[in-house]
Design a protein around this motif. Sequence first.
Motif, PDB file in Angstrom:
ATOM      1  N   ALA A  53       0.835  -1.200   0.000  1.00 42.19           N
ATOM      2  CA  ALA A  53       0.000   0.000   0.000  1.00 42.19           C
ATOM      3  C   ALA A  53       0.873   1.254   0.000  1.00 42.19           C
ATOM      4  O   ALA A  53       0.593   2.223  -0.716  1.00 42.19           O
ATOM      5  CB  ALA A  53      -0.919  -0.017   1.221  1.00 42.19           C
ATOM      6  N   ASN A  54       1.942   1.238   0.792  1.00 43.55           N
ATOM      7  CA  ASN A  54       2.854   2.378   0.824  1.00 43.55           C
ATOM      8  C   ASN A  54       3.560   2.553  -0.521  1.00 43.55           C
ATOM      9  O   ASN A  54       3.726   3.686  -1.016  1.00 43.55           O
ATOM     10  CB  ASN A  54       3.876   2.184   1.939  1.00 43.55           C
ATOM     11  CG  ASN A  54       4.841   3.341   2.028  1.00 43.55           C
ATOM     12  OD1 ASN A  54       4.471   4.456   2.389  1.00 43.55           O
ATOM     13  ND2 ASN A  54       6.095   3.091   1.684  1.00 43.55           N
ATOM     14  N   TYR A  68       1.259   4.141  -2.971  1.00 44.04           N
ATOM     15  CA  TYR A  68       1.078   5.553  -2.655  1.00 44.04           C
ATOM     16  C   TYR A  68       2.246   6.382  -3.179  1.00 44.04           C
ATOM     17  O   TYR A  68       2.057   7.457  -3.767  1.00 44.04           O
ATOM     18  CB  TYR A  68       0.949   5.702  -1.148  1.00 44.04           C
ATOM     19  CG  TYR A  68       0.798   7.135  -0.680  1.00 44.04           C
ATOM     20  CD1 TYR A  68      -0.418   7.800  -0.800  1.00 44.04           C
ATOM     21  CD2 TYR A  68       1.865   7.816  -0.118  1.00 44.04           C
ATOM     22  CE1 TYR A  68      -0.562   9.105  -0.367  1.00 44.04           C
ATOM     23  CE2 TYR A  68       1.737   9.118   0.317  1.00 44.04           C
ATOM     24  CZ  TYR A  68       0.525   9.762   0.185  1.00 44.04           C
ATOM     25  OH  TYR A  68       0.388  11.053   0.612  1.00 44.04           O
ATOM     26  N   GLY A 106       1.040   7.365  -6.966  1.00 40.00           N
ATOM     27  CA  GLY A 106       0.354   8.595  -6.641  1.00 40.00           C
ATOM     28  C   GLY A 106      -1.151   8.491  -6.754  1.00 40.00           C
ATOM     29  O   GLY A 106      -1.819   9.350  -7.324  1.00 40.00           O
ATOM     30  N   TRP A 107      -1.713   7.426  -6.219  1.00 40.05           N
ATOM     31  CA  TRP A 107      -3.150   7.223  -6.323  1.00 40.05           C
ATOM     32  C   TRP A 107      -3.941   8.114  -5.362  1.00 40.05           C
ATOM     33  O   TRP A 107      -5.152   8.086  -5.328  1.00 40.05           O
ATOM     34  CB  TRP A 107      -3.497   5.756  -6.046  1.00 40.05           C
ATOM     35  CG  TRP A 107      -3.234   4.872  -7.219  1.00 40.05           C
ATOM     36  CD1 TRP A 107      -3.098   5.260  -8.515  1.00 40.05           C
ATOM     37  CD2 TRP A 107      -3.068   3.466  -7.207  1.00 40.05           C
ATOM     38  NE1 TRP A 107      -2.862   4.184  -9.316  1.00 40.05           N
ATOM     39  CE2 TRP A 107      -2.840   3.054  -8.534  1.00 40.05           C
ATOM     40  CE3 TRP A 107      -3.093   2.495  -6.208  1.00 40.05           C
ATOM     41  CZ2 TRP A 107      -2.647   1.735  -8.900  1.00 40.05           C
ATOM     42  CZ3 TRP A 107      -2.892   1.184  -6.567  1.00 40.05           C
ATOM     43  CH2 TRP A 107      -2.674   0.804  -7.894  1.00 40.05           C
ATOM     44  N   GLY A 108      -3.253   8.879  -4.535  1.00 40.93           N
ATOM     45  CA  GLY A 108      -3.951   9.774  -3.634  1.00 40.93           C
ATOM     46  C   GLY A 108      -4.337   9.125  -2.315  1.00 40.93           C
ATOM     47  O   GLY A 108      -5.083   9.700  -1.539  1.00 40.93           O
ATOM     48  N   GLY A 109      -3.872   7.961  -2.047  1.00 37.56           N
ATOM     49  CA  GLY A 109      -4.183   7.281  -0.787  1.00 37.56           C
ATOM     50  C   GLY A 109      -3.426   5.980  -0.717  1.00 37.56           C
ATOM     51  O   GLY A 109      -2.756   5.576  -1.669  1.00 37.56           O
ATOM     52  N   TYR A 110      -3.524   5.311   0.426  1.00 38.65           N
ATOM     53  CA  TYR A 110      -2.761   4.082   0.616  1.00 38.65           C
ATOM     54  C   TYR A 110      -3.426   2.870  -0.008  1.00 38.65           C
ATOM     55  O   TYR A 110      -2.870   1.793  -0.003  1.00 38.65           O
ATOM     56  CB  TYR A 110      -2.527   3.839   2.111  1.00 38.65           C
ATOM     57  CG  TYR A 110      -1.412   4.684   2.655  1.00 38.65           C
ATOM     58  CD1 TYR A 110      -0.094   4.275   2.515  1.00 38.65           C
ATOM     59  CD2 TYR A 110      -1.672   5.907   3.254  1.00 38.65           C
ATOM     60  CE1 TYR A 110       0.952   5.048   2.997  1.00 38.65           C
ATOM     61  CE2 TYR A 110      -0.624   6.689   3.738  1.00 38.65           C
ATOM     62  CZ  TYR A 110       0.676   6.261   3.601  1.00 38.65           C
ATOM     63  OH  TYR A 110       1.698   7.028   4.063  1.00 38.65           O
ATOM     64  N   TRP A 111      -4.638   3.038  -0.504  1.00 42.60           N
ATOM     65  CA  TRP A 111      -5.289   1.896  -1.143  1.00 42.60           C
ATOM     66  C   TRP A 111      -6.087   2.393  -2.341  1.00 42.60           C
ATOM     67  O   TRP A 111      -7.025   3.160  -2.200  1.00 42.60           O
ATOM     68  CB  TRP A 111      -6.210   1.163  -0.155  1.00 42.60           C
ATOM     69  CG  TRP A 111      -6.427  -0.248  -0.568  1.00 42.60           C
ATOM     70  CD1 TRP A 111      -7.447  -0.746  -1.309  1.00 42.60           C
ATOM     71  CD2 TRP A 111      -5.568  -1.341  -0.302  1.00 42.60           C
ATOM     72  NE1 TRP A 111      -7.281  -2.086  -1.521  1.00 42.60           N
ATOM     73  CE2 TRP A 111      -6.130  -2.482  -0.906  1.00 42.60           C
ATOM     74  CE3 TRP A 111      -4.372  -1.478   0.385  1.00 42.60           C
ATOM     75  CZ2 TRP A 111      -5.529  -3.731  -0.834  1.00 42.60           C
ATOM     76  CZ3 TRP A 111      -3.793  -2.722   0.454  1.00 42.60           C
ATOM     77  CH2 TRP A 111      -4.369  -3.827  -0.141  1.00 42.60           C
ATOM     78  N   GLY A 112      -5.716   1.958  -3.519  1.00 44.81           N
ATOM     79  CA  GLY A 112      -6.381   2.435  -4.723  1.00 44.81           C
ATOM     80  C   GLY A 112      -7.445   1.492  -5.244  1.00 44.81           C
ATOM     81  O   GLY A 112      -7.991   1.712  -6.313  1.00 44.81           O
TER      82      GLY A 112
END
Length: 332
Positions: free
Chosen positions: A225-226, A229, A233-239
């Motif tokens: 998840a990190n 991110y 650059g999905w905007g969060g730790y889980w896309g």
Amino acid sequence: MTVIGVYCLAVALVAAAYATAAAVVGGSRRQPELVHSAERALLGVCGAVTLALLVLLHALLTHDFQVQYVAEHSSRTMSVWYIVAALWGGQNGSLLFWGWIQSLCGTRVVLSYRHRYRVCMPWVVAVLASTSLFFTLLHLFAADPFHRLPFVPADGRGLNPLLLHPLMVIHPPFLYLGMIGMVVPYAFAIAALITRQEGAAWLRPARRWALVAWIFLSCGLLLGANWAYVELGWGGYWGWDPVENSSLIPWLGATAFLHSLVIQERKGMLKVWNMVLAIGVHSLCLFGTFITRSGVISSVHAFAQSSIGPFFAMFLLLTIAFPAILLAWRWP
């Protein structure tokens, strides 16, 4: 060297087939000598697959670009750490790495329970050996990591730029250890159904292995998840990438399994539910692998379309159908 690797895989195939057959016959006829022979054969599988893995690693480190896998997933400009990580950076190499961890699990089970759980052990060995048999069949006939090109490229393509991240060195091994480790609780559940020991006998080894696998899987998910991110650059730790979810869902099942095991140990409840979870979590791990490697879903995590999809689908079907029949037989 690659010829040695192919011969090692062939030896592993024969040893896994023998271990499966000897364990089933020894368990059915109650012949301890045959069961011990099957356990030694399972140790031999681990030794042969380890040598094959070292051969592929040698080809990567020495830039043997005539090996197709080396040419496609490494280059002279890559650092040593990324060259080692290329071992699991592509389809065929990661499957060999998966098969190696599977054989390590079998070895650990055999060495840990030499004098315990002897009623269950023939069937545990049979399940672990048959799983190793499946992977060696894949290595030899559908995903050969030692295939040689008719020419020698001057350099290789290198890893996908998205994979050139420090977490590439530790994230996939953690994830593999978590997902592959779930095969041991599955094997003990199958053994308990066959030997009619659905009580507390199989719970302790199943819980320990499930806990260790859950820890590795949790670490792998957090690292991944990190990585997503930082790298994407999905905007969060889980896309909510489909392949990410294919590893999250087994984690959720394993979490439920660990909790319900405690309830059965303390109160004798949830026997059927624990069997379903042991079978289901392992099946979900295989299903996630099928999703990742068959090409049925497009994702930045997925491997390219390959011929292993039908093999995995058939093995997944057997993994679910055989325990379902056993569970229906032992339902009362």
